[in-house]
Design an enzyme around this catalytic site. Structure first.
Site, PDB file in Angstrom:
ATOM      1  N   ILE A 109      27.017 -22.352   6.451  1.00  0.00           N
ATOM      2  CA  ILE A 109      27.601 -21.190   5.129  1.00  0.00           C
ATOM      3  C   ILE A 109      28.327 -20.345   6.372  1.00  0.00           C
ATOM      4  O   ILE A 109      28.165 -19.333   5.579  1.00  0.00           O
ATOM      5  CB  ILE A 109      26.394 -20.424   4.630  1.00  0.00           C
ATOM      6  CG1 ILE A 109      25.142 -20.430   5.875  1.00  0.00           C
ATOM      7  CG2 ILE A 109      25.466 -22.067   3.517  1.00  0.00           C
ATOM      8  CD1 ILE A 109      24.136 -20.011   4.849  1.00  0.00           C
ATOM      9  N   GLY A 110      27.992 -19.833   7.749  1.00  0.00           N
ATOM     10  CA  GLY A 110      28.157 -19.262   8.018  1.00  0.00           C
ATOM     11  C   GLY A 110      28.366 -19.312   9.700  1.00  0.00           C
ATOM     12  O   GLY A 110      28.026 -19.809   9.858  1.00  0.00           O
ATOM     13  N   LEU A 111      28.434 -18.062  10.194  1.00  0.00           N
ATOM     14  CA  LEU A 111      28.902 -17.976  12.072  1.00  0.00           C
ATOM     15  C   LEU A 111      28.334 -16.311  12.523  1.00  0.00           C
ATOM     16  O   LEU A 111      28.549 -16.096  11.858  1.00  0.00           O
ATOM     17  CB  LEU A 111      30.517 -18.073  12.712  1.00  0.00           C
ATOM     18  CG  LEU A 111      30.142 -18.195  14.351  1.00  0.00           C
ATOM     19  CD1 LEU A 111      29.569 -20.059  14.252  1.00  0.00           C
ATOM     20  CD2 LEU A 111      31.501 -18.030  14.154  1.00  0.00           C
ATOM     21  N   GLY A 112      26.830 -16.271  13.130  1.00  0.00           N
ATOM     22  CA  GLY A 112      27.081 -15.945  13.751  1.00  0.00           C
ATOM     23  C   GLY A 112      27.392 -15.092  15.140  1.00  0.00           C
ATOM     24  O   GLY A 112      28.810 -15.206  15.705  1.00  0.00           O
ATOM     25  N   THR A 113      27.002 -14.050  15.950  1.00  0.00           N
ATOM     26  CA  THR A 113      27.444 -13.416  16.747  1.00  0.00           C
ATOM     27  C   THR A 113      27.461 -15.414  17.958  1.00  0.00           C
ATOM     28  O   THR A 113      28.240 -15.375  18.725  1.00  0.00           O
ATOM     29  CB  THR A 113      26.807 -12.338  17.278  1.00  0.00           C
ATOM     30  OG1 THR A 113      26.889 -11.210  16.966  1.00  0.00           O
ATOM     31  CG2 THR A 113      27.849 -12.165  18.453  1.00  0.00           C
ATOM     32  N   TYR A 114      26.149 -15.187  17.971  1.00  0.00           N
ATOM     33  CA  TYR A 114      25.995 -16.801  19.098  1.00  0.00           C
ATOM     34  C   TYR A 114      25.662 -18.057  18.705  1.00  0.00           C
ATOM     35  O   TYR A 114      25.327 -19.017  19.020  1.00  0.00           O
ATOM     36  CB  TYR A 114      25.224 -16.228  20.100  1.00  0.00           C
ATOM     37  CG  TYR A 114      24.952 -14.994  20.834  1.00  0.00           C
ATOM     38  CD1 TYR A 114      26.368 -14.875  21.640  1.00  0.00           C
ATOM     39  CD2 TYR A 114      24.044 -14.029  20.696  1.00  0.00           C
ATOM     40  CE1 TYR A 114      26.696 -13.790  22.710  1.00  0.00           C
ATOM     41  CE2 TYR A 114      24.300 -12.956  20.988  1.00  0.00           C
ATOM     42  CZ  TYR A 114      25.593 -12.345  21.913  1.00  0.00           C
ATOM     43  OH  TYR A 114      25.655 -11.201  22.407  1.00  0.00           O
TER      44      TYR A 114
ATOM     45  N   LYS B 206      19.794 -19.566  11.065  1.00  0.00           N
ATOM     46  CA  LYS B 206      20.621 -18.971  12.589  1.00  0.00           C
ATOM     47  C   LYS B 206      20.308 -19.604  13.487  1.00  0.00           C
ATOM     48  O   LYS B 206      19.066 -19.556  14.363  1.00  0.00           O
ATOM     49  CB  LYS B 206      20.597 -17.557  12.741  1.00  0.00           C
ATOM     50  CG  LYS B 206      21.885 -17.235  13.668  1.00  0.00           C
ATOM     51  CD  LYS B 206      21.792 -15.677  14.075  1.00  0.00           C
ATOM     52  CE  LYS B 206      22.505 -15.536  14.212  1.00  0.00           C
ATOM     53  NZ  LYS B 206      22.858 -14.238  14.967  1.00  0.00           N
TER      54      LYS B 206
ATOM     55  N   ASP C  55      27.470  -2.837  16.250  1.00  0.00           N
ATOM     56  CA  ASP C  55      28.041  -3.513  15.769  1.00  0.00           C
ATOM     57  C   ASP C  55      28.826  -3.856  13.959  1.00  0.00           C
ATOM     58  O   ASP C  55      28.237  -4.284  12.934  1.00  0.00           O
ATOM     59  CB  ASP C  55      28.151  -4.496  16.072  1.00  0.00           C
ATOM     60  CG  ASP C  55      28.876  -6.001  15.749  1.00  0.00           C
ATOM     61  OD1 ASP C  55      30.195  -5.362  15.673  1.00  0.00           O
ATOM     62  OD2 ASP C  55      29.728  -7.208  15.453  1.00  0.00           O
TER      63      ASP C  55
END
Length: 1582
Positions: free
Chosen positions: A31-36, A54, A177
């Protein structure tokens, strides 16, 4: 999650200890993407609840020597695993979420799991968080019809963001951020902050950071400025700027400047005015809100708590209706996604793909990031931190080397083609006849990109295979500049560009600057000028530009310019191989290539020519210096001759001359007058400033120094000089031979890498590039002196290089700053230095040096770098910030690079910036950076300090006689340098030890490591000092060394010294090889202020061995050089061979000493650290200190002692660390020593003696025993910080009023005659025990809900739950969370406002007079008070008030001299170590003696310290002894040459700070480094 406590407060230190998620959670779709890592839809298997999981890769790498587990503080803790950078960030995010996610505006955190994978695969870390179904604010804005939210919705979302930030800021966390993608919305319109991967704890002194991190379009100016000027810093108000940009994003659908490339946006943000919304349909409150958020000077920007009081977010009308309408809108978005089949994502699919390959970038401001850079990353201002991600979207896919080289050269052809077209274009294009003059000039100088996209490919260029690789780098550098020119006002030139392409250009979405653009990385990739929507065939067509299009786009304005620029025989015949490529390569290759550097005079970066007030554009003087567009082109073309005639002209020519073409161009660029039309200045401001910035990046001689030397013809050719000349000629041949090899492009792609250009970095000489075409005279007849003859064009277009020595000329800025410059040479006594242009290594070393902070930019500029310029009438000399690497504040300038005093080309050394626990602290007003005439000596805060520059004439004479140095004495004392010959030692260059927050022990009873040892909890800023023994505790102690004996040692035959130095600098064999040192040469060093030397000249190292050690010690002490072979030097004493005398500020002279190599023993003793840096001292400026860059070898066990150069005119009695800085109390004043970069001394409190001080940062307090009556006074740290930062009269008046009204300082109960105090922090309560002459008083800072009876028992009530957790920072968190949760009014109050001081009890000590006192928690979980007296040690139970004696060894004839009560950190607060006389024993707080005599000192120490590596250190009369607590053996002993008083101040980690009192009652501060914790854990059972 209701609140903090329990598992939240235990920091995750080992990812492997987390539970396995199997059977608890299962993963569904992405469902998405984080920093890492990716974010999945998670399902709780028992309840069926949806969560967001995550998932990130995590791997642990065991260290072979210490790969085991040990028991620490009741908890199994891994000391054998080392995490990668990425995994450390994951741990940071995990711990931050665990601690702070209980706030309603922080995403709820449900737990973390560690999923083991089969062998060969990386394990996975799962972080389970709350599911926010509506997605991010960015997604909501994109799904809205007009891509704009309502103003009420924006106000509500901004308020919720600010509330979440206020919560983080109250806990000293900067998010760093904040942007639309990191603000999530739930289905019921709740706002949640996510992505803490780049968050960080701020400095404990004044809450600032200076690491360069974030997303470019939302990044605050002060954060960007930290990359260009690491002396700067920022605080949590940088998040407020990001909130303002996010508000603009919600209003307009995208952040400002999103149509620019990320690097371009960084330039514009820093230099342009604050952004605002374009539409005028917004309310005045909204405009004012954004103006407040985007104040460029963060010192004047409101905090998040203050912004919550802004009417825009405070007065939301009908808030319930606003939330309901936003909820309906979000529900519609969710349904719309379901209808279209769009999965529930947090970001668009394209953004997911891009962000998966494009990650955040960080600049090398943090030392721990620099240490991990590979050696091929030389001189990159920006670097990728985490691995090597895939290429960003502005870079094309990698192709074959030949094809890529072809594209690079074609790009270079497009850059330089406008100038060639001037020679061949017969007439202007009809379509451009009506174009304004400025547009045609812009078209010539910057070739528009879109004009080439539709261009018809006629014939590809043929010269790419033969051009040198530097040309491709020049093309890559200028490509982004070319991309900037795409602007609406050039539509007449860009008629071929389709509307679709323009739309794609305008709507390109913002991106994280996750990888550095190629021109800064030196990688062989072509910058992709088309935005992401363009097709591959368009990119291919973009890479091939026909000659006809280039000619059509260039319309000559003045035929005479064409005639001057035309080539007689080759202008028309070189269409396939454009002559402008070859010609302009002479200009731009030295300036812009990554691997070939030519020095530019300093004034191009530090001075701009600004018209004097009253001068207009129409005045004759201004017109004479204003370029028309063709003349601007002529100036660019005149750079060819400008390099050979102006920049590299003989600097010893004394005649002044008009401004050269390059200076003229930079002057116009700097003054934003590249074109003559003044009405267009504002429109072109961003582009010109961006061009100027890019040029300055390349033109700035960051890594090089201009050095003066003798003219060879004026010297008698001695053997040494003959060798140097032969070496010079040899390198000249190698240089030219390598130049030919570099132009073979058909070789492997590795020829383009930095490996092919190693010689460029290793050669140190002045480069003269001979022009390959006759010089085109300047249109305004600007005279340029001829230096090198013109060479006709040849087929290979080789750039021949000559090596010559020269003497640079004094410049106007040098004369203007005569009082500031410490090394400028008077015109009457100008001396010359010998050239030392040699190098014996082709190994590149990464340039990781950064400049230190807190220094005005013009305080220590090296004036020798300046070259004469001529300032015409009607102009004045203005100043802009100089490049950091040209100032002496830069750490690197004070060390290795100084060896190349005579060279124009100098490889930069491997030097790290100062760091203290990862935090930088800046203790000066930011406005001071703009002052051009900062004479730092004119500061009355240095009354008690002075630079040691007295009484050195005799010392100099002794050194002259001993070394047979012919020296020309001037008014100032001359200095000498010892050059250490490292060829005998093959110690490798070791990475710097990561001490950081490995721990700090308890001093003064103030807990740094009770219970769960702070060494393993990551909070290392609690520091304190202990005053030992009473008012005369150290009166009988001895002093350290004396100059007479020291001078005798300096004159030994084995030491070499040279005239213009200060102290010697020791290098590893690897670095020595790179610098070309050998035993026959001695090189001049000029060292900076700060640490005067490693202090080894005062202390001799003794390692316990069966015989041999004492003889070596006697040999050193008697001034004779030991005759032991070099391989035995590790077992000998160490003594430094450098002098204490200052170096001459006006001249220098060569030395002819025969002793060229320094003491081998000294080199061996210091080389274990890899590199010890001794910065430069200056009698004119406050000292600059570099205390941290120590590279400690894993095998090292010997202590290092460093000395700060500043002397205090009164005795230092106490000290305490405040953040990274050191507070020092003397017999007359309280000082602050800025250890962040310069040893600036600030006087905080005058005319009051200080006996003991201790900083309590969580309580915002400084506790002192001060005054002539020894009162216990408490100062507010905020008041002290404002006293440092705010120097305006109004602020000073306010500070005086606060002092009178006891708002800043308060005496506790008016107690007098205080002997000692100790502090213990436990849970919500902070206890303080105060020893008076006949009693002990117990106080406590407790929440206002506590009374005296509750406070005394709180330890008993809660100790069972805390399991020995006495971490003061955790107590601080509990105080805030519990008290603020009880009453919302207390949300933003300071901790000291939430507590009150309770007087608990007074304990009479009967006939015992207390000397020292300490607090501990006994084995019965009761508060115990230890105190010492002349009769021994005694114990008081705080609750029952029962006093008993501690059992000591019985010796009736011996008088007990108590020193310390030390709480042992590994005994859960129960174990004590009592030191007295020459003995030490350990007892438990329940009065049971469980160990007999632990240690026996050789001498009665004046003070003893215990530090986190399980070692004790005692300062005796004759030596400093370091003993192991486990093995009970004497590990090392440092003897002193003469007697001085020593007193321990405080400790942090393995750094021990102490002071010595000189014979004249002056004091000096030292710090000693004992070694790495990991190394000790491998040797002892810690």
């Amino acid at each position: 999650m209701a609140g903090p406590g329990g598992w939240r407060d235990r920091e995750v230190t080992d990812l492997g200890h987390l539970p396995d998620p199997t059977g608890i959670f299962s993963l569904d779709k992405t469902i998405g993407l984080g920093t890492y890592g990716r974010i999945y839809l998670g399902l709780h298997e028992k309840t069926g609840a949806f969560t967001a999981v995550k998932v990130m890769n995590a791997r642990k790498t065991p260290l072979p020597e210490i790969g085991r587990r040990v028991r620490v503080n009741k908890y199994q803790k891994s000391v054998g695993w080392r995490y990668s950078d990425e995994e450390e960030d994951l741990r940071t995010e995990l711990n931050l979420l665990r601690k702070y996610s209980f706030h309603k505006n922080i995403v709820s955190f449900y737990g973390a799991f560690f999923k083991l994978s089969p062998p060969g695969q990386r394990h996975q870390l799962w972080m389970v968080m709350e599911l926010c179904a509506a997605g991010s604010v960015t997604d909501v804005v994109r799904m809205t019809s007009n891509q704009s939210l309502k103003e009420d919705w924006i106000a509500y979302i901004c308020r919720e963001i600010l509330q979440g930030l206020a919560h983080l800021h109250a806990h000293r966390v900067i998010h760093r951020d904040i942007k639309g993608q990191n603000v999530l919305l739930t289905h019921n319109a709740e706002v949640k902050l996510v992505d803490f991967g780049v968050s960080a704890q701020v400095s404990r002194t004044n809450g600032r950071r200076n690491s360069f991190i974030g997303t470019p379009y939302w990044m605050a100016p002060e954060v960007i400025d930290c990359d260009e000027d690491p002396r700067r810093s920022y605080d949590y108000r940088s998040d407020v700027w990001s909130v303002g940009i996010t508000a603009i994003e919600m209003a307009e659908g995208a952040p400002p400047l999103c149509n620019l490339q990320p690097l371009e946006a960084l330039f514009v943000i820093l230099r342009e005015s604050a952004p605002t919304v374009k539409s005028s349909g917004w309310s005045r409150k909204f405009h004012n809100f954004m103006e407040k958020c985007t104040i460029k000077n963060f010192l004047f920007r409101p905090t998040s708590a203050n912004m919550l009081q802004h009417p825009f977010v405070r007065d939301i009308k009908n808030e319930r209706h606003v939330v309901e309408s936003l909820t309906r809108h979000l529900t519609g978005i969710i349904k719309k996604r379901q209808k279209k089949g769009i999965p529930l994502i947090f970001e668009r699919e394209e953004a997911i793909k891009e962000q998966y390959t494009v990650r955040r970038f960080r600049g090398p401001s943090c030392t721990h990031e620099l240490l991990r850079l590979p050696t091929s990353s030389r001189c990159r201002p920006l670097r990728v931190l985490h691995g090597e991600p895939s290429q960003p979207r502005w870079l094309p896919d990698r192709e074959e080397p030949q094809v890529q080289a072809l594209q690079q050269l074609q790009g270079a052809a497009r850059v330089f083609m406008p100038l060639q077209a001037l020679d061949s274009a017969p007439k202007p294009l009809k379509g451009q006849a009506q174009a304004p003059q400025r547009l045609q000039g812009a078209a010539r100088v910057f070739m528009p990109l879109q004009a080439q996209v539709k261009a018809k490919a006629s014939k590809p260029l043929q010269m790419q295979i033969k051009a040198p690789p530097r040309l491709r780098r020049a093309a890559r550098v200028l490509m982004p500049l070319q991309a900037q020119v795409r602007a609406p006002r050039l539509l007449q030139v860009q008629s071929q560009v389709s509307k679709k392409q323009q739309a794609q250009t305008q709507t390109s979405e913002p991106q994280d600057l996750d990888q550095v653009p190629e021109e800064f990385q030196g990688q062989d990739q072509v910058p992709e000028q088309q935005r992401q929507g363009q097709a591959p065939e368009q990119q291919q067509r973009h890479n091939q530009v026909p000659e006809q299009e280039l000619e059509q786009n260039q319309a000559p304005e003045q035929p005479e310019v064409q005639e001057q620029a035309a080539e007689p025989a080759q202008a028309e015949t070189e269409a396939e191989e454009p002559e402008s490529l070859r010609v302009n390569a002479q200009v731009f290759l030295p300036l812009l290539s990554q691997d070939h550097h030519v020095l530019l005079p300093l004034h191009l970066d530090t001075q701009v020519l600004i018209p004097v007030e009253g001068q207009t554009e129409g005045s004759p003087q201004a017109q004479a210096w204003t370029l028309e567009p063709p003349q601007a082109i002529g100036s660019v073309q005149a750079l060819i001759e400008g390099l050979s005639r102006d920049l590299l002209r003989a600097p010893n020519s004394n005649n002044s001359k008009p401004l050269g073409p390059l200076q003229t161009l930079m002057e116009n660029l700097s003054s934003n007058r590249f074109y003559s039309q003044p009405e267009q200045a504002r429109e072109k401001k961003s582009k010109v400033s961006t061009l100027r910035q890019a040029l300055a990046k390349r033109l700035s001689p960051k890594r090089f120094r201009a050095k003066s030397s003798w003219r060879p013809e004026k010297l008698e050719l001695s053997d040494l000089e003959a060798r140097r000349q032969r070496r010079q000629r040899r390198w000249e041949d190698i240089f030219n031979q390598h130049e030919e090899e570099l132009r073979q492009v058909d070789k492997d792609k590795e020829d383009e890498s930095s490996d092919n250009d190693e010689v460029f970095h290793s050669i140190q000489a002045e480069v003269q590039i001979e022009p390959l075409k006759p010089y085109i005279s300047n249109p305004k007849k600007i005279e340029v002196q001829e230096r090198s003859p013109s060479v006709p064009n040849n087929q290979d277009h080789a750039h021949h290089v000559k090596f010559s020595s020269s003497v640079p000329q004094r410049s106007l800025l040098e004369q203007a700053q005569k009082p500031i410059d410490i090394r400028q040479r008077s015109s009457q006594n100008r001396q010359n230095w010998l050239a030392a242009s040699e190098s014996s290594s082709e190994e590149e070393s990464p340039v990781t040096g950064r400049r230190s902070q807190s220094s005005p930019p013009y305080s220590t500029i090296d004036q020798k770098l300046l070259v004469d310029i001529h300032v015409p009438d009607g102009f004045k000399v203005g100043k802009i910030s100089p490049p950091v690497y040209l100032t002496n504040e830069w750490v690197g300038y004070n060390a290795l690079s100084e060896i190349f005093r005579n060279d124009w080309l100098t490889p930069a050394p491997v030097i790290q910036p100062p760091e203290e626990d990862g935090d930088y602290v800046e203790l000066y007003d930011a406005s001071a950076d703009t002052d051009g005439d900062d004479d730092d000596e004119s500061n009355d805060t240095f009354e008690d300090t002075y630079d040691h520059a007295n009484g050195n004439d005799d010392l100099d004479n002794q050194v002259d006689q001993a070394n047979d140095v012919c020296k020309d004495h001037d008014d100032d004392n001359n200095k000498f340098v010892d050059d250490v010959n490292n060829n005998y030692y093959e110690a490798p260059s070791c990475p710097r030890a990561s001490y950081g927050r490995d721990g700090s022990c308890k001093q003064d009873g103030y807990d740094g490591s009770r219970g769960k040892e702070e060494a393993y909890r990551g909070y290392g800023s609690h520091t304190a000092n202990r005053s030992h023994g009473g008012s005369a505790a150290s009166e009988d102690n001895a002093a350290i060394g004396d100059q007479e004996e020291h001078a005798a040692n300096i004159g030994s035959e084995r030491r070499g010294s040279e005239g213009d130095g200060g102290k010697g600098v020791v290098r590893t064999s690897e670095e020595s090889g790179a610098l070309g040192l050998n035993g026959e040469e001695n090189c001049s060093e000029t060292d900076g202020p700060g640490l005067k030397r490693p202090a080894s000249q005062d202390f001799e190292y003794l390692q316990e061995e069966p015989g041999g050690g004492n003889e070596a010690s006697n040999a050193i002490d008697s001034g004779a050089a030991p005759s032991a072979p070099d391989h035995e030097s590790d077992n000998k004493d160490i003594s430094e061979s450098s002098t204490q005398s200052d170096f001459s500020a006006n001249h220098s002279s060569p030395s002819k000493g025969s002793g060229m190599s320094a003491d081998a023993n000294f080199a061996s003793a210091i080389l274990y650290a890899g590199f010890v840096e001794v910065p430069e001292e200056s009698p004119k400026q406050p000292s600059e200190v570099n205390v941290n860059p120590l590279y400690v070898s894993p095998a090292c066990k010997k202590p290092l002692i460093h000395m700060y150069e500043k002397e205090f005119t009164s005795e230092i009695c106490c000290g305490s660390l405040w953040g990274v800085n050191l507070l020092l109390g003397t017999r007359s004043n309280l000082y602050l020593m800025d250890r962040s970069g310069k040893a600036d001394i600030t006087k905080l409190i005058r005319r009051r003696p200080f006996r003991q001080i201790q900083v309590l940062e969580p309580l915002n307090l400084l506790i002192t025993i001060s005054g002539h009556k020894n009162r216990l006074r408490v100062y507010h740290l905020t008041w002290l910080r404002n006293k440092i930062l705010n120097n305006d009269p109004e602020s000073k008046r306010r500070q005086e009023e606060m002092l009178k009204t006891e708002e800043a300082c308060k005496a506790i109960d008016k107690l007098t005659g205080c002997e000692h105090f100790s502090v213990l922090q436990h849970e919500e309560t902070t206890y303080i025990a105060i020893a008076l002459k006949s009693s002990i008083h117990l106080y406590a800072w407790a929440p206002k809900s506590f009374d005296e009876s509750t406070a005394i028992k709180v330890c008993i009530d809660q100790s069972a739950d805390s399991e020995g957790d006495y971490m003061s920072y955790q107590a601080y968190i509990r105080i805030l969370a519990k008290i603020q949760a009880a009453d919302p009014v207390n949300r933003f109050k300071r901790p000291d406002e939430l507590l009150h001081l309770l007087k608990l009890k007074v304990f009479p000590t009967l006939d015992h007079k207390p000397v020292t006192v300490d607090l501990a928690i006994g084995s019965e979980k009761r508060l115990k008070i230890f105190f010492s007296s002349a009769d021994g040690y005694h114990l008081i139970d705080a609750e029952s008030e029962v006093m008993s004696d501690v059992t000591l060894p019985k010796n009736p004839l011996e008088i007990i001299i108590p020193q310390n009560i030390i709480i042992l950190p590994d005994c859960l607060g129960i174990g004590m170590m009592l030191t007295f006389n020459a003995e030490a024993l350990s007892v438990e707080a329940n009065e049971q003696l469980f160990k007999k005599i632990l240690e026996m000192w050789k001498d009665i120490p004046s003070s003893i310290a215990f530090e986190c590596t399980q070692r004790t250190t005692g300062w005796g009369q004759k030596a400093i002894e370091v003993r192991s607590l486990q093995s009970r053996v004497l590990e090392s002993e440092l003897k002193r040459r003469s007697i001085k008083k020593l007193r321990f101040l405080c400790t942090r980690g393995d750094k021990l700070f102490f002071t010595s009192t000189l014979r004249n009652h002056h004091s000096r501060v030292y710090f000693m480094t004992l070694g790495k914790l990991e190394e000790l854990q491998s040797n002892y059972d810690v």
